[in-house]
Design an enzyme around this catalytic site. Structure first.
Site, short mmCIF file in Angstrom:
data_model
loop_
_atom_site.label_atom_id
_atom_site.label_comp_id
_atom_site.label_asym_id
_atom_site.label_seq_id
_atom_site.Cartn_x
_atom_site.Cartn_y
_atom_site.Cartn_z
N GLU A 96 -7.77 3.44 1.41
CA GLU A 96 -7.75 3.45 2.76
C GLU A 96 -8.38 2.77 2.91
O GLU A 96 -9.73 2.60 3.56
CB GLU A 96 -8.45 5.15 3.17
CG GLU A 96 -7.59 6.14 2.14
CD GLU A 96 -8.16 7.65 3.17
OE1 GLU A 96 -9.26 7.44 3.27
OE2 GLU A 96 -7.26 8.55 3.00
N GLU A 137 -3.01 11.05 -2.47
CA GLU A 137 -3.55 12.46 -1.85
C GLU A 137 -3.45 13.46 -0.39
O GLU A 137 -3.02 12.86 0.15
CB GLU A 137 -5.53 11.95 -0.57
CG GLU A 137 -6.25 11.39 -2.06
CD GLU A 137 -7.49 10.55 -1.30
OE1 GLU A 137 -8.01 11.41 -0.15
OE2 GLU A 137 -8.11 9.90 -1.16
C1 FCB Z 1 -9.91 10.78 2.01
C2 FCB Z 1 -10.32 9.99 1.52
C3 FCB Z 1 -11.31 11.12 0.17
C4 FCB Z 1 -11.51 12.40 0.66
C5 FCB Z 1 -10.78 12.82 1.30
C6 FCB Z 1 -11.29 14.18 2.24
O1 FCB Z 1 -10.14 10.06 3.18
O2 FCB Z 1 -9.73 9.04 0.77
O3 FCB Z 1 -12.38 10.32 -0.61
O4 FCB Z 1 -13.01 12.13 1.29
O5 FCB Z 1 -10.37 12.09 2.77
#
Ligand code: FCB
Length: 443
Positions: free
Chosen positions: A165, A351
């Site tokens: 990110e 994620e």
């Molecule tokens: C993302 C991050 C991760 C975590 C999630 C909830 O932005 O990559 O580390 O904090 O959100």
């Protein structure tokens, strides 16, 4: 739903170094920007720090057993740069490297596939002292760090993610200062974003130069933008928001150019990044896959009081404890869009998950909402797969509750509950559901 995921589909769980490891000053680890930031009062909820976190540094064997017990195929973790190069560059710290060698060995022992992220936000503080990501030199130090790890670990890790990110690292770190290093300077944020992308390209080139046989990609946080009303003004506003938050990172990597509409706005305000002749070529060095972190969508309306001409609207559906609207359709839309606009690039969801108020009662956490969240998002992924989206895998965020950045330990994203005072781990109902889901697929 089980049927649409092909046999070779990779299921996993994800974490990040600073969020789980603790052991902040052990075995020669250098200071990171998150140590400095979280120890500065007022920056995190309850002034929480990652000093101990989930104590994973000492409990990695138990944690990997836990991962195995879920029945997943893979584990996504990140490597803390300051464990490897305490000052960012120079002489490597072999004890730090050894930790990751042991983690990887343990994963292989349990037949789990490692997905290693090189940068999940814990920059060595020594590099921040030289300007951090706003300084172009950091990109070179990053690719040297990457090259060192490729040579040291490349034979046992076949899936690499350069950055997690970069939007957040740049905008939260240098723009609004909500994250480390806590700088509030729009110009630096744009420049940092450019250097992050440039460093990604350098690292991909380093990977190819190391002659390795695995795969390398990058993870972006992507959030589809929907116009608040079906009116031209809002539609254009949503397109600008998409160009600012999504395409500003997607296009340089996958197409080799910045979106013009945003470049123009930045230039008008003297905010455009300084770039050198070959930067975009380097940034778009071909990658093997794109990682997506998806949590929610955005609803956008036109607003001329704002530099970019848009504002956010609240969603209409239930929200998680982060205030993020639950919108699985957004994941489907995003996957279809990426397939169509970016030439079938192989995708991983690196994620996806949710934060709710969990309560441990009699050793049990009944997190029905998280179960529902995951089920709905798996279903959305399944629908996209049935439409030939080249989705290869799915990692749930997160394996366990952890240090949720500025929100400290109060916000829980794990499918495993951590009782911080005792460091005991408890499978939440969502973890059991995930395990049963994976079991049923295999039987
Ligand atoms: C993302 C991050 C991760 C975590 C999630 C909830 O932005 O990559 O580390 O904090 O959100």
């Amino acid at each position: 739903m089980e049927l649409c995921f092909p046999k070779e589909f990779i299921w996993g769980v994800a974490t990040a170094s600073y969020q789980i490891e603790g052991a902040y000053n052990e075995d020669g680890r250098g200071e990171s920007i998150w140590d400095r930031f979280s120890k500065t009062p007022g920056n995190t909820l309850n002034n929480d720090t990652g000093d101990v976190a989930c104590d994973h540094y000492h409990r990695y064997q138990e944690d990997i057993e836990l991962i195995k017990s879920l029945g997943v195929d893979a584990y996504r973790f990140s490597i803390a740069w300051p464990r490897i190069f305490p000052n960012g560059y120079g002489k490597p710290n072999l004890k730090g490297l050894d930790f990751y060698k042991r983690v990887i060995e343990e994963l292989h022992k349990h037949k789990l596939i490692p997905f290693a992220t090189l940068y999940h936000w814990d920059l060595p503080q020594a590099l921040q002292d030289k300007g951090g990501w706003a300084n172009r030199d950091t990109a070179k130090y990053f690719s040297d760090y990457a090259y060192y790890l490729f040579n040291q670990l490349g034979a046992s890790v076949s899936n690499w993610i350069t950055h997690n990110e970069p939007w957040c690292a740049a905008n939260l770190g240098y723009g609004n200062g909500h994250h480390a290093p806590g700088i509030k300077d729009k110009k630096q944020a744009v420049q940092a974003g450019h250097h992050l992308l440039y460093s990604h390209g350098l690292a991909v080139q380093a990977y190819r130069a190391a002659g390795l046989w695995g795969q390398i990609g990058i993870t972006l946080n992507l959030s589809p933008k929907y116009p608040a009303a079906a009116e031209e003004e809002d539609i254009q506003a949503a397109l600008r928001a998409d160009a600012l938050d999504n395409r500003w990172f997607l296009d340089p990597i996958l197409i080799g150019e910045y979106p013009e509409v945003i470049w123009e706005i930045y230039s008008k305000h003297g905010l455009e990044p300084q770039i050198q002749a070959d930067d975009l070529k380097i940034m778009s060095t071909p990658i093997d896959f794109l990682g997506i972190n998806y949590y929610t969508r955005s609803i956008i309306a036109s607003d001329h009081n704002n530099m970019f001409g848009f504002k956010h609207y609240p969603g209409k559906n239930e929200v998680t404890e982060m205030g993020w609207e639950i919108y699985p359709q957004g994941l489907y839309d995003l996957l279809i869009r990426l397939k169509n606009d970016y030439n079938n690039i192989p995708l991983y969801i690196t994620e996806n998950g949710a934060c709710f108020k969990d309560r441990l009662i009699n050793c049990r956490v009944n997190d029905q909402q998280r179960k529902d969240y995951l089920k709905q998002h798996f279903t959305a992924a399944c629908k996209a797969l049935s439409e030939q989206v080249p989705l290869k895998g799915y990692f749930v965020w997160s394996l366990m509750d952890n240090f949720e950045w500025a929100f400290g330990y109060e916000r829980r994203f794990g499918i495993v509950y951590i009782d911080y005072p005792t460091q005991q781990r408890f499978l939440k109902d969502s973890a059991k559901w995930y395990r049963d889901f994976l079991n049923s697929k295999r039987s």
